[in-house]
Design a protein around this motif. Sequence first.
Motif, PDB file in Angstrom:
ATOM      1  N   THR A 143       0.832  -1.202   0.000  1.00 47.42           N
ATOM      2  CA  THR A 143       0.000   0.000   0.000  1.00 47.42           C
ATOM      3  C   THR A 143       0.872   1.259   0.000  1.00 47.42           C
ATOM      4  O   THR A 143       0.500   2.274  -0.598  1.00 47.42           O
ATOM      5  CB  THR A 143      -0.948   0.013   1.211  1.00 47.42           C
ATOM      6  N   ARG A 147       0.490   4.150  -2.876  1.00 49.03           N
ATOM      7  CA  ARG A 147       0.221   5.572  -2.611  1.00 49.03           C
ATOM      8  C   ARG A 147       1.241   6.455  -3.315  1.00 49.03           C
ATOM      9  O   ARG A 147       0.893   7.475  -3.921  1.00 49.03           O
ATOM     10  CB  ARG A 147       0.223   5.842  -1.105  1.00 49.03           C
ATOM     11  N   GLN A 151       0.611   9.090  -6.460  1.00 47.96           N
ATOM     12  CA  GLN A 151       1.034  10.485  -6.349  1.00 47.96           C
ATOM     13  C   GLN A 151       1.902  10.880  -7.543  1.00 47.96           C
ATOM     14  O   GLN A 151       1.741  11.965  -8.118  1.00 47.96           O
ATOM     15  CB  GLN A 151       1.810  10.698  -5.043  1.00 47.96           C
ATOM     16  N   TYR A 211      -5.185   2.684   0.878  1.00 49.43           N
ATOM     17  CA  TYR A 211      -4.595   3.063  -0.409  1.00 49.43           C
ATOM     18  C   TYR A 211      -4.759   4.559  -0.694  1.00 49.43           C
ATOM     19  O   TYR A 211      -4.436   5.010  -1.800  1.00 49.43           O
ATOM     20  CB  TYR A 211      -5.247   2.270  -1.542  1.00 49.43           C
ATOM     21  N   PRO A 213      -4.140   8.142  -1.385  1.00 47.31           N
ATOM     22  CA  PRO A 213      -2.891   8.839  -1.720  1.00 47.31           C
ATOM     23  C   PRO A 213      -2.817  10.256  -1.176  1.00 47.31           C
ATOM     24  O   PRO A 213      -1.772  10.906  -1.306  1.00 47.31           O
ATOM     25  CB  PRO A 213      -2.932   8.870  -3.252  1.00 47.31           C
TER      26      PRO A 213
END
Length: 311
Positions: A143, A147, A151, A211, A213
Amino acid sequence: MRPRSRLALVALLAVCLVPSAGAGRALPVGVYGNAARFDRLTGQRTDSGLAFIGWDQGRTWGKPYDYFLATLGARPHIALKTERSGGTISTKAIALGQGDAHLIGLAQAISDSGKPVLLRPLGEMNNTLSPYCACRGGAANSTKWFRRAFQRIYIVMHGGTAAALSARLRALRMPGVSQDVPSNPYPQLSVVWNPLAVGEPPVQGNSFRDYFPGARFFDAYGNDYYDFGTYSFVRTTDLYKAYPSKPFVVPEWGLAVDDPAFVRAFAGFVRSHGRVKFIGFYNGRNGGRLDLAKKPRSLAAYRRYIVPLTR
């Protein structure tokens, strides 16, 4: 199309994903499948076709990016996947910049197209069927790496100078980029974060929040919704309420059974949740399991309850 007319169309379609209040809005709609056939079937006017694009597809294999952007209607909807020739790319590799050539090539093509685009990277990340799900993908698809990968995708796809992009990425502990990227500001480009409202499997560490972000790194969000014999819209409530400043979308919805009550309930959900800004019906291949043409009662319900929402 004349440049001024094209700019007017972009503005009209793009503004639909900007948060707004008020009833009577015409809801943008998409379809996965033969859009012209679906429109004849339902009376809908689809403005968004969907394509699933693997990593580097359009750059080193398959049809070029501009093929998809030219053939997916006025508002192309692209679901970005990690499968590629010879395997998959991990979210760790994406976060570390090893997939940047694909992102930059796609960003350039989107800019050149002049169309408002929905980009849905790594959708259903908390679904065990997705190779980048942390519940099955190993350490390189944790995870944490998801993320960061998301991003990076968000930052690179929206574009900017190499210096500005690199500064933002390095502040997030990721490598910079080596070149400028064409600007694709929101809402010209809408990057959609697309978790399932309830993880599959629904185990610790696989919820949508694992998850997440950060709200700065997506423009809209929402879950897919299918009726394979059962459904419960209450499962979506937690996700819908989680990020009230963001537009909500349903990138995919569909049904495998002839269930007009589901169609009616879905329309009710859309009408009663004012932040819903886009819905995309997954019709699939002609004659397939999800084809609405094989479900006469649901087709009638679609015409009665869904089509009026789009006009």
